[in-house]
Design an enzyme around this catalytic site. Structure first.
Site, PDB file in Angstrom:
ATOM      1  CD  GLU A 136      -1.584  72.432  34.455  1.00 33.22           C
ATOM      2  OE1 GLU A 136      -1.120  73.129  35.284  1.00 33.22           O
ATOM      3  OE2 GLU A 136      -1.955  73.482  33.092  1.00 33.22           O
ATOM      4  CD  GLU A 172       8.278  58.271  43.662  1.00 28.52           C
ATOM      5  OE1 GLU A 172       8.177  57.771  42.761  1.00 28.52           O
ATOM      6  OE2 GLU A 172       9.068  58.918  44.277  1.00 28.52           O
TER       7      GLU A 172
END
Length: 460
Positions: free
Chosen positions: A124, A243
């Site tokens: 990350e 999405e």
């Protein structure tokens, strides 16, 4: 008239890896090569030319979110990003820009096979470093080419655009790592699909036409949103599904393109609205099985309006507001069966509409032969709702109907068909559909009967 705003997020093909490169000498918008081992749905080797950005002028009145590639981490990848900033910003001038986006589903960069684009050790922290590097480079380019788009108020992003909640990057650690250090993120975007097209056991009955399954899928995002807000990581940043659609890998024939998927879309989008998911961007593409329409003829798919479109129209009817200043709140009404879903829409605090979806599966064709089935009677279910005293004496009814959950044509909303072959997709009233229906309110209770596999909106 339904006044739901339209925003389109435009990604280049090869959605998991962002590998497209800019070629200024290219005479066409795009030059793509399909690699069947990767996907037969979109090209995996992609070059774009300057005329690619002309597509932002094809839909008047629509705002666009433009995605910059991130997967290609070499020199050419950064060169493409920097070279396309002036082209994108000039094409999106005059109020066409909604938001920017960097990378699509980066949490799959080190796990997508074949040819993952990040090493297994990519974390990350590494992702945040790369994202900030690109975000700052884009702003620097904007200051040169479109300075009015580089101001604090207008320079905003959708991020982090992860594919899901359990992949190789963790959303909480990403926000903790400082992805919004520059305060440029306007929408906290995650992606979501109810299931996969190739996952064994995926069916209409247990996967799409199932309120319990839909609720479980969305609730995971609600929980993440609450964690991020509680920790102060996304304060005042709306949570969206940037999405989403029915089944990943572009949907499954017979499921994602069926009327059952339209009913799922109603339940899914209204449940998201009831849980403060501020946006749902329904994913589409040419030849995609879950698309709402097919814009061009191909050797795979005919031009036309597809079943999911009709679910979108019913959702728009529920979210409709007469004035821009109106506030619409959607409330989930608990039901006893997992094949039932119901919602109330309040406009400026007053009950305005009730939506009901019956997802009890009824197929009108034989599953083995595909012929019209006469094997079973189409039953119905009665629903009762208590409404505020004095609200109305009767409610008008708009129905979402088809011959059955497996229908892919012959669908109507309030008696209207949007089939392309009738009038190029414009609404055409069907003479065999019941319209102008109303139901009476008796002692503060309204009752409506829905055939299996259908939906309706009751309007006060």
């Amino acid at each position: 008239m339904y006044t739901v705003p339209v925003t389109i997020s435009q990604h280049l093909p090869d959605p998991h890896r962002d590998l497209a490169l800019y070629d200024p000498s290219l005479k066409t918008q795009i030059n793509g090569t399909v690699v069947p081992a990767v996907s037969s749905d979109y090209p995996s080797i992609i070059f774009i030319g300057s005329s690619y950005f002309e597509s932002y002028s094809t839909l008047p009145g629509v705002k666009f979110s433009h995605g910059f590639n991130m997967g290609n981490n070499g020199t050419r990848g950064m060169e493409t990003l920097l070279a396309t900033v002036p082209l994108a910003c000039k094409a999106l001038g005059g109020g066409k820009l909604a938001y920017w986006e960097i990378g699509n589903e980066p949490d799959l960069f080190k796990t997508t096979t074949p040819n993952s684009v990040r090493p297994p050790t990519w974390t990350e922290s590494d992702y945040v470093t790369e994202w900030l590097e690109r975000e700052r480079a884009i702003r620097s380019q904007l200051k040169k080419s479109c300075p009015e788009m580089a101001t604090d108020s207008r320079y905003k992003y959708i991020a982090p655009s992860f594919a899901g909640l359990t992949n190789s990057l963790d959303a909480v650690r990403t926000w903790q790592g400082g992805i919004n250090k520059d305060k440029t993120i306007a929408l906290n975007s995650m992606h979501n699909y109810i299931g996969g097209a190739d996952v064994p056991g995926v069916t209409l009955r247990h996967t799409l036409m199932n309120h319990t399954a839909t609720k479980h899928s969305v609730d995971q995002h609600v929980n993440l949103s609450q964690v991020l807000n509680h920790d102060g990581l996304t304060k005042d940043i709306p949570y969206i599904l940037g999405e989403t659609n029915s089944l990943y890998h572009q949907g499954k024939p017979g499921l994602s393109n069926s009327f059952g998927a339209a009913l799922w879309g109603v339940d899914f989008n209204l449940y998201c609205a009831s849980q403060s998911i501020r946006r749902t961007h329904m994913h589409m593409g040419t030849d995609y099985r879950y698309a709402s329409w097919q814009p061009v003829q191909t050797n795979k798919t005919t031009v036309g309006t597809k079943a999911p479109y009709y679910g979108n129209v019913m959702v728009a009817a529920m979210l409709n507001k007469e004035n821009d200043s109106d506030e619409v709140q959607v409330v989930n009404l608990p039901t006893s069966a997992e094949t039932d879903a119901a919602y109330a829409a309040y406009v400026n605090g007053r009950l305005s509409r009730i939506a009901v979806v019956n997802m009890q599966q009824f197929n009108y064709t034989d599953e083995e032969t595909g012929a019209t089935s006469q094997l079973s009677e189409r039953r119905s279910t009665k629903y009762s709702f208590r409404i505020p005293q004095g609200s109305a004496s009767s409610l008008s009814v708009q129905r979402l109907m088809a011959n059955g959950s497996d229908a892919i044509t012959g669908i109507t909303w309030d008696g209207w068909s949007y089939n392309y072959e009738l009038d190029n997709g414009k609404p055409v009233r069907q003479l065999n559909a019941t319209v102008g229906e109303s139901v009476a309110v008796k002692k503060g209770v309204v009752e409506i009967e829905l055939p299996y596999s259908s939906g309706a909106v009751l309007n006060l």
